[in-house]
Design a protein around this motif. Sequence first.
Motif, PDB file in Angstrom:
ATOM      1  N   GLU A 155       0.836  -1.204   0.000  1.00 16.48           N
ATOM      2  CA  GLU A 155       0.000   0.000   0.000  1.00 16.48           C
ATOM      3  C   GLU A 155       0.871   1.256   0.000  1.00 16.48           C
ATOM      4  OE1 GLU A 155      -3.760   1.772   2.528  1.00 16.48           O
ATOM      5  OE2 GLU A 155      -2.303   0.532   3.584  1.00 16.48           O
ATOM      6  N   LYS A 156       1.916   1.241   0.816  1.00 13.30           N
ATOM      7  CA  LYS A 156       2.814   2.390   0.907  1.00 13.30           C
ATOM      8  C   LYS A 156       3.499   2.644  -0.429  1.00 13.30           C
ATOM      9  CE  LYS A 156       6.456   4.195   3.894  1.00 13.30           C
ATOM     10  NZ  LYS A 156       7.225   3.940   5.118  1.00 13.30           N
ATOM     11  N   SER A 157       3.967   1.584  -1.058  1.00 15.82           N
ATOM     12  CA  SER A 157       4.619   1.696  -2.357  1.00 15.82           C
ATOM     13  C   SER A 157       3.664   2.276  -3.401  1.00 15.82           C
ATOM     14  CB  SER A 157       5.120   0.319  -2.788  1.00 15.82           C
ATOM     15  OG  SER A 157       5.660   0.376  -4.077  1.00 15.82           O
ATOM     16  N   TYR A 158       2.435   1.802  -3.395  1.00 12.07           N
ATOM     17  CA  TYR A 158       1.419   2.289  -4.331  1.00 12.07           C
ATOM     18  C   TYR A 158       1.164   3.788  -4.134  1.00 12.07           C
ATOM     19  CZ  TYR A 158      -3.150   3.121  -6.395  1.00 12.07           C
ATOM     20  OH  TYR A 158      -4.189   3.658  -7.110  1.00 12.07           O
ATOM     21  N   LEU A 159       0.989   4.199  -2.882  1.00 12.44           N
ATOM     22  CA  LEU A 159       0.706   5.607  -2.600  1.00 12.44           C
ATOM     23  C   LEU A 159       1.893   6.505  -2.956  1.00 12.44           C
ATOM     24  CD1 LEU A 159      -1.255   5.288   0.761  1.00 12.44           C
ATOM     25  CD2 LEU A 159      -2.199   5.700  -1.527  1.00 12.44           C
ATOM     26  N   ILE A 160       3.097   6.029  -2.735  1.00 11.87           N
ATOM     27  CA  ILE A 160       4.293   6.790  -3.115  1.00 11.87           C
ATOM     28  C   ILE A 160       4.323   6.977  -4.626  1.00 11.87           C
ATOM     29  CG2 ILE A 160       6.818   6.689  -3.266  1.00 11.87           C
ATOM     30  CD1 ILE A 160       6.758   5.406  -0.439  1.00 11.87           C
ATOM     31  N   GLU A 161       4.057   5.912  -5.357  1.00 17.06           N
ATOM     32  CA  GLU A 161       4.045   5.996  -6.817  1.00 17.06           C
ATOM     33  C   GLU A 161       2.959   6.962  -7.294  1.00 17.06           C
ATOM     34  OE1 GLU A 161       5.359   5.434 -10.617  1.00 17.06           O
ATOM     35  OE2 GLU A 161       6.302   4.808  -8.757  1.00 17.06           O
ATOM     36  N   LEU A 162       1.809   6.922  -6.661  1.00 18.79           N
ATOM     37  CA  LEU A 162       0.723   7.834  -7.012  1.00 18.79           C
ATOM     38  C   LEU A 162       1.144   9.289  -6.776  1.00 18.79           C
ATOM     39  CD1 LEU A 162      -2.222   7.922  -7.984  1.00 18.79           C
ATOM     40  CD2 LEU A 162      -2.924   7.759  -5.594  1.00 18.79           C
ATOM     41  N   ALA A 163       1.817   9.546  -5.666  1.00 18.54           N
ATOM     42  CA  ALA A 163       2.305  10.894  -5.375  1.00 18.54           C
ATOM     43  C   ALA A 163       3.341  11.334  -6.404  1.00 18.54           C
ATOM     44  CB  ALA A 163       2.886  10.959  -3.962  1.00 18.54           C
ATOM     45  N   ARG A 164       4.214  10.422  -6.790  1.00 14.49           N
ATOM     46  CA  ARG A 164       5.222  10.741  -7.816  1.00 14.49           C
ATOM     47  C   ARG A 164       4.559  11.083  -9.141  1.00 14.49           C
ATOM     48  NH1 ARG A 164       9.320   5.877  -6.359  1.00 14.49           N
ATOM     49  NH2 ARG A 164      10.307   6.922  -4.599  1.00 14.49           N
ATOM     50  N   LEU A 165       3.584  10.275  -9.535  1.00 13.94           N
ATOM     51  CA  LEU A 165       2.869  10.523 -10.788  1.00 13.94           C
ATOM     52  C   LEU A 165       2.149  11.864 -10.765  1.00 13.94           C
ATOM     53  CD1 LEU A 165       1.407   6.968 -11.493  1.00 13.94           C
ATOM     54  CD2 LEU A 165       3.193   8.146 -12.797  1.00 13.94           C
ATOM     55  N   ASN A 166       1.718  12.261  -9.576  1.00 15.00           N
ATOM     56  CA  ASN A 166       1.023  13.539  -9.420  1.00 15.00           C
ATOM     57  C   ASN A 166       2.010  14.698  -9.278  1.00 15.00           C
ATOM     58  OD1 ASN A 166      -1.601  14.751  -9.269  1.00 15.00           O
ATOM     59  ND2 ASN A 166      -1.190  15.197  -7.111  1.00 15.00           N
ATOM     60  N   GLY A 167       3.296  14.381  -9.133  1.00 15.75           N
ATOM     61  CA  GLY A 167       4.316  15.415  -9.035  1.00 15.75           C
ATOM     62  C   GLY A 167       4.394  16.118  -7.706  1.00 15.75           C
ATOM     63  N   SER A 168       3.986  15.421  -6.642  1.00 11.34           N
ATOM     64  CA  SER A 168       3.984  16.039  -5.321  1.00 11.34           C
ATOM     65  C   SER A 168       5.050  15.424  -4.424  1.00 11.34           C
ATOM     66  CB  SER A 168       2.613  15.908  -4.665  1.00 11.34           C
ATOM     67  OG  SER A 168       2.636  16.512  -3.396  1.00 11.34           O
ATOM     68  N   SER A 169       6.210  16.048  -4.395  1.00 11.35           N
ATOM     69  CA  SER A 169       7.298  15.530  -3.565  1.00 11.35           C
ATOM     70  C   SER A 169       6.988  15.673  -2.074  1.00 11.35           C
ATOM     71  CB  SER A 169       8.610  16.227  -3.902  1.00 11.35           C
ATOM     72  OG  SER A 169       8.512  17.610  -3.691  1.00 11.35           O
ATOM     73  N   GLU A 170       6.231  16.692  -1.707  1.00 16.11           N
ATOM     74  CA  GLU A 170       5.883  16.875  -0.291  1.00 16.11           C
ATOM     75  C   GLU A 170       4.977  15.742   0.196  1.00 16.11           C
ATOM     76  OE1 GLU A 170       4.304  20.329   2.788  1.00 16.11           O
ATOM     77  OE2 GLU A 170       4.238  20.707   0.637  1.00 16.11           O
ATOM     78  N   ILE A 171       4.000  15.371  -0.617  1.00 17.93           N
ATOM     79  CA  ILE A 171       3.125  14.254  -0.252  1.00 17.93           C
ATOM     80  C   ILE A 171       3.925  12.954  -0.245  1.00 17.93           C
ATOM     81  CG2 ILE A 171       1.167  12.843  -1.011  1.00 17.93           C
ATOM     82  CD1 ILE A 171      -0.220  15.434  -1.883  1.00 17.93           C
ATOM     83  N   GLU A 172       4.816  12.813  -1.193  1.00 18.55           N
ATOM     84  CA  GLU A 172       5.673  11.624  -1.243  1.00 18.55           C
ATOM     85  C   GLU A 172       6.465  11.491   0.063  1.00 18.55           C
ATOM     86  OE1 GLU A 172       9.365   9.878  -3.890  1.00 18.55           O
ATOM     87  OE2 GLU A 172       8.158  11.492  -4.734  1.00 18.55           O
ATOM     88  N   GLU A 173       7.014  12.578   0.548  1.00 20.30           N
ATOM     89  CA  GLU A 173       7.780  12.568   1.803  1.00 20.30           C
ATOM     90  C   GLU A 173       6.901  12.182   2.990  1.00 20.30           C
ATOM     91  OE1 GLU A 173       9.721  16.347   2.248  1.00 20.30           O
ATOM     92  OE2 GLU A 173      10.768  16.132   0.343  1.00 20.30           O
ATOM     93  N   ILE A 174       5.667  12.664   3.005  1.00 17.76           N
ATOM     94  CA  ILE A 174       4.740  12.329   4.096  1.00 17.76           C
ATOM     95  C   ILE A 174       4.478  10.830   4.104  1.00 17.76           C
ATOM     96  CG2 ILE A 174       2.352  12.582   4.927  1.00 17.76           C
ATOM     97  CD1 ILE A 174       2.495  15.489   3.749  1.00 17.76           C
ATOM     98  N   ILE A 175       4.212  10.279   2.933  1.00 18.74           N
ATOM     99  CA  ILE A 175       3.936   8.847   2.828  1.00 18.74           C
ATOM    100  C   ILE A 175       5.170   8.044   3.227  1.00 18.74           C
ATOM    101  CG2 ILE A 175       3.285   6.968   1.274  1.00 18.74           C
ATOM    102  CD1 ILE A 175       1.799   9.203  -0.386  1.00 18.74           C
ATOM    103  N   GLU A 176       6.333   8.450   2.730  1.00 19.90           N
ATOM    104  CA  GLU A 176       7.572   7.725   3.072  1.00 19.90           C
ATOM    105  C   GLU A 176       7.849   7.733   4.564  1.00 19.90           C
ATOM    106  OE1 GLU A 176      10.488   9.579   0.539  1.00 19.90           O
ATOM    107  OE2 GLU A 176      10.063   8.204  -1.101  1.00 19.90           O
ATOM    108  N   SER A 177       7.426   8.785   5.252  1.00 16.31           N
ATOM    109  CA  SER A 177       7.673   8.864   6.697  1.00 16.31           C
ATOM    110  C   SER A 177       6.623   8.112   7.521  1.00 16.31           C
ATOM    111  CB  SER A 177       7.739  10.318   7.141  1.00 16.31           C
ATOM    112  OG  SER A 177       6.475  10.936   7.032  1.00 16.31           O
ATOM    113  N   THR A 178       5.580   7.623   6.878  1.00 13.55           N
ATOM    114  CA  THR A 178       4.555   6.860   7.574  1.00 13.55           C
ATOM    115  C   THR A 178       5.092   5.462   7.866  1.00 13.55           C
ATOM    116  OG1 THR A 178       2.807   8.067   6.407  1.00 13.55           O
ATOM    117  CG2 THR A 178       2.179   5.998   7.439  1.00 13.55           C
ATOM    118  N   PRO A 179       4.994   5.008   9.111  1.00 15.98           N
ATOM    119  CA  PRO A 179       5.550   3.694   9.458  1.00 15.98           C
ATOM    120  C   PRO A 179       4.810   2.542   8.770  1.00 15.98           C
ATOM    121  CG  PRO A 179       4.606   4.790  11.401  1.00 15.98           C
ATOM    122  CD  PRO A 179       4.401   5.687  10.249  1.00 15.98           C
ATOM    123  N   GLU A 180       5.559   1.470   8.537  1.00 14.29           N
ATOM    124  CA  GLU A 180       4.974   0.262   7.958  1.00 14.29           C
ATOM    125  C   GLU A 180       4.551  -0.672   9.088  1.00 14.29           C
ATOM    126  OE1 GLU A 180       7.439  -1.666   5.054  1.00 14.29           O
ATOM    127  OE2 GLU A 180       7.801   0.203   3.983  1.00 14.29           O
TER     128      GLU A 180
END
Length: 72
Positions: free
Chosen positions: A46-71
């Motif tokens: 799920e985390k990988s999917y959301l990171i990819e979605l953020a990348r596709l949307n061009g939002s590095s800030e959202i990508e960072e938020i998702i990456e910092s969310t614990p697994e």
Amino acid sequence: MTANDSTDKTEDRSLNNHAAIKTSIANGDVEEVRARLKGHTLDKLEKSYLIELARLNGSSEIEEIIESTPEN
């Protein structure tokens, strides 16, 4: 309410939250993504999917938020 009803409602809430996170990412709503992920964990897929979605949307800030969310 039976145990299955409780499980079904929890799964519904989880699916609804996941859908809302995806919508927030697509809308570029950083604060909404932050609020929805606060205090939650994500499984690796799920985390990988959301990171990819953020990348596709061009939002590095959202990508960072998702990456910092614990697994979990």
